[in-house]
Design an enzyme around this catalytic site. Structure first.
Site, mmCIF file in Angstrom:
data_model
loop_
_atom_site.group_PDB
_atom_site.id
_atom_site.type_symbol
_atom_site.label_atom_id
_atom_site.label_comp_id
_atom_site.label_asym_id
_atom_site.label_seq_id
_atom_site.Cartn_x
_atom_site.Cartn_y
_atom_site.Cartn_z
ATOM 1 N N HIS A 163 0.828 -1.207 0.000
ATOM 2 C CA HIS A 163 0.000 0.000 0.000
ATOM 3 C C HIS A 163 0.859 1.252 0.000
ATOM 4 C CE1 HIS A 163 0.511 0.775 4.384
ATOM 5 N NE2 HIS A 163 0.422 -0.542 4.536
ATOM 6 N N ASP A 203 -0.214 4.315 1.092
ATOM 7 C CA ASP A 203 -0.559 5.316 2.111
ATOM 8 C C ASP A 203 0.129 5.038 3.444
ATOM 9 O OD1 ASP A 203 -2.220 3.001 2.296
ATOM 10 O OD2 ASP A 203 -3.652 4.103 3.544
ATOM 11 N N ASP A 254 6.304 0.962 7.462
ATOM 12 C CA ASP A 254 4.924 0.614 7.055
ATOM 13 C C ASP A 254 4.426 1.596 6.017
ATOM 14 O OD1 ASP A 254 2.441 -0.530 6.950
ATOM 15 O OD2 ASP A 254 1.815 0.143 8.929
ATOM 16 N N GLU A 290 -5.141 1.842 2.834
ATOM 17 C CA GLU A 290 -5.028 0.618 3.634
ATOM 18 C C GLU A 290 -5.131 0.940 5.112
ATOM 19 O OE1 GLU A 290 -3.140 -2.727 5.885
ATOM 20 O OE2 GLU A 290 -2.559 -0.626 5.859
ATOM 21 N N GLU A 296 4.420 -6.168 3.633
ATOM 22 C CA GLU A 296 4.255 -5.558 4.961
ATOM 23 C C GLU A 296 5.479 -5.911 5.806
ATOM 24 O OE1 GLU A 296 1.880 -3.729 6.409
ATOM 25 O OE2 GLU A 296 0.058 -3.948 5.193
#
Lengths: 369, 369
Positions: free
Chosen positions: B76, B78, B112, B142, B171
């Site tokens: 992701h 964001d 992250d 996300e 992740e």
């Protein structure tokens, strides 16, 4: 305008049902008892056989005949606020209704408890030489926080005025005798654990799960019925609240249950505490509230004569009432008054004229036979 | 001024750790992914061996080599909001720190998961002829409500772009393979009784006491550990909330407990529901939330080769992640990315340059050997 400041005359020689109507018309929501206390005091001071004391908006009038026994007849002068529903009849001023040949009086305080106060006042005027010395106690602030109670204030300021062998509170009991009252205590049991994300719950320790044992003991507990002086007091042990939890994905580290124990008057508060400590052995009990029970005192001669005069089987009182204040002072006490307690505080509060008169006759018989 | 509207050039041939810093400097808190999505799309469109698709602020780039297997590398774009604490380094712009000869990169998204996105982009540029067809998936939203997920939107709008034999989500897992994930469900059990004044509790029926049995079942329950494709999934069954009670003098007529069940990927949601219905037989279960578990998929050839290439013992994933979205589409998925997940969302979020490079090397080896 000035006339409104002068206490109205109360005719204590009138039919006690009519006197009830006069008392209702003297609006006296808690905190506004001044005018009714003034009227009661003025009426009692006109009676030469009574010694009258005033403490705030409480009034005590006593015979001083040197009898072997002294009894208290007590009642509160205040009422809950007037109803706000349009058309409600449990209000001020009072109104009469004729039903099936019976006269019924509507108004705020009709049952709780201007009927009882009217009986007190009528007896105070009529019984110039009762067979027992009588202390007539009228007090303020009963319908509000217990800390504001006019009876509590009298206990602190002039306990000698309340001394007696027996007390009758003229709270509405529909003409039956309700003796003593259960005590009540509240406590909290908190269980603790270790917080964790519920996705990794083995790292934590669930405090809610630990309440299983506390609830199991409550659920398995059989409340007792205990006979005290011939009256059967039913006890109760109940969770009244439970709480715990932070979020839907957290193993909670704390949970608590609130428990209320209603205990019979065979026990002191200390004995009641010892009992729940035994039931919940292994847990810490955090007490938040504790009020003693009151024995009915039906073994006293004055009480036995009272029950005989009333001619009714006494019943136990379950709720906590001001009889416990007398009991705490060593004065056994019962409730006995006109009107149905279930009508107290309702929008259509009312009492029958005959109920007021019957209560008057029963007490007069006890104090003159 | 206009220059700010133009997507900056990303150098995909750079050291992936340097590329991570460039990505951090493109602030992209959820809802503000436009500029970074533009930059990613522009950089990928310059690569002739990839077919690029744009959906909102999601970008998918695919090789079309006709290989036997296709894998997804997903991440992701964001981040959570920037830290508000003065001096926090997990912010925008990024900053480097030298510690014990190692270079550490601080910034919002360092773990992250802009380190993972950098690895995806570097692989997309470098691997012109990977041994498996690869779909590089970059998506928005996300870090917010699951309903807003850009991956969920892609599933609805263009599911064919996500089809694959195996998926790796980059992740942060600190370089280990975390396979599949537990499912989760929430439900409520309400007990009912009959309200009463606690002074006359025998008239009532205490709903809190009835939770004793529910809590006893929870307390007695032994959560299972279930092995799926060689990974041990620990389950959990926990009360996360309990409530009941009206007032200190009322026997409550209702009480409820909230329960969270985390279940291993050996079960479908239906099987998990059947299990808790059995545990709480006799009660009505009110379900509020249910998310399927995801199998690790380590029995697939692409996955086995992946594990061999990474050279690490796979671990189970306990929390619910987007691998479950792939699993629900029939695509087994694992998490594998640079950075320590415990640093995600913290004020001093950071990642070591070497961790980003190691992740890159492991995936490049898997896709070229």
């Amino acid at each position: 305008m000035l006339a409104a400041m002068i206490a109205p005359d109360l005719d204590l020689a009138a039919d006690p049902a009519e006197l009830t109507a006069d008392l209702i018309d003297l609006e006296s929501v808690s905190g506004g008892e001044g005018p009714i206390a003034d009227a009661v005091e003025a009426a009692l001071r006109r009676l030469p056989h009574l010694t009258v004391h005033r403490d705030g908006d409480a009034v005590v009038a006593r015979t001083e005949l040197g009898r072997d026994e002294r009894v208290v007849l007590a009642g509160h002068l205040d009422t809950v606020p007037l109803p706000t529903v349009p058309g409600a009849r449990g209000t001020v001023p009072s109104s009469w209704e004729e039903a099936d040949g019976h006269r019924v009086l509507y108004g705020r305080g009709a049952t709780d408890m201007k009927g009882g106060v009217a009986v007190q006042l009528a007896l105070a005027a009529a019984l110039t030489e009762p067979n027992r010395d009588v202390s007539y106690v009228f007090y303020d602030h009963e319908e509000v926080d217990a800390a504001a109670s006019g009876l509590g204030r009298l206990q602190r300021n002039a306990p000698e005025l309340l001394e007696a062998d027996f007390a009758v509170l003229l709270e509405p009991t529909d003409g039956t005798v309700e003796g003593g009252c259960n005590g009540t205590m509240r406590f909290r049991i908190t269980t603790t654990g270790r917080a964790a994300h519920s996705g990794r719950s083995w790292i934590g320790e669930n405090a809610i799960h630990k309440q299983a044992d506390v609830l199991a003991r409550l659920s398995a507990y059989t409340p007792r019925t205990i006979t005290v002086e011939g009256l059967d007091y039913r006890e109760g042990l109940n969770a009244t609240g439970i709480g715990g939890g932070v979020a839907g994905n957290v193993v909670p580290d704390t949970a608590h249950v609130e428990i209320n124990y209603r205990f019979a008057p065979d026990k002191t508060p200390e004995e009641a505490v010892a009992h729940v400590r035994e039931v919940f052995a292994g847990y810490e009990l955090e007490f938040t509230d504790l009020s003693a029970a009151a024995r009915p005192g039906l073994d006293r001669p004055a009480a036995a004569a009272f029950v005989a005069a009333v001619g009714q089987e006494p019943k136990p009182k379950y709720g906590w009432t001001d009889v416990a204040r007398f009991s705490a002072m060593g004065v056994p006490a019962v409730n006995f008054g006109p009107g149905d307690a279930l009508l107290a505080h309702t929008d259509d509060e009312h009492v029958s004229a005959e109920a007021v008169r019957e209560c008057y006759r029963a007490l007069a018989a006890w104090l003159t036979d």
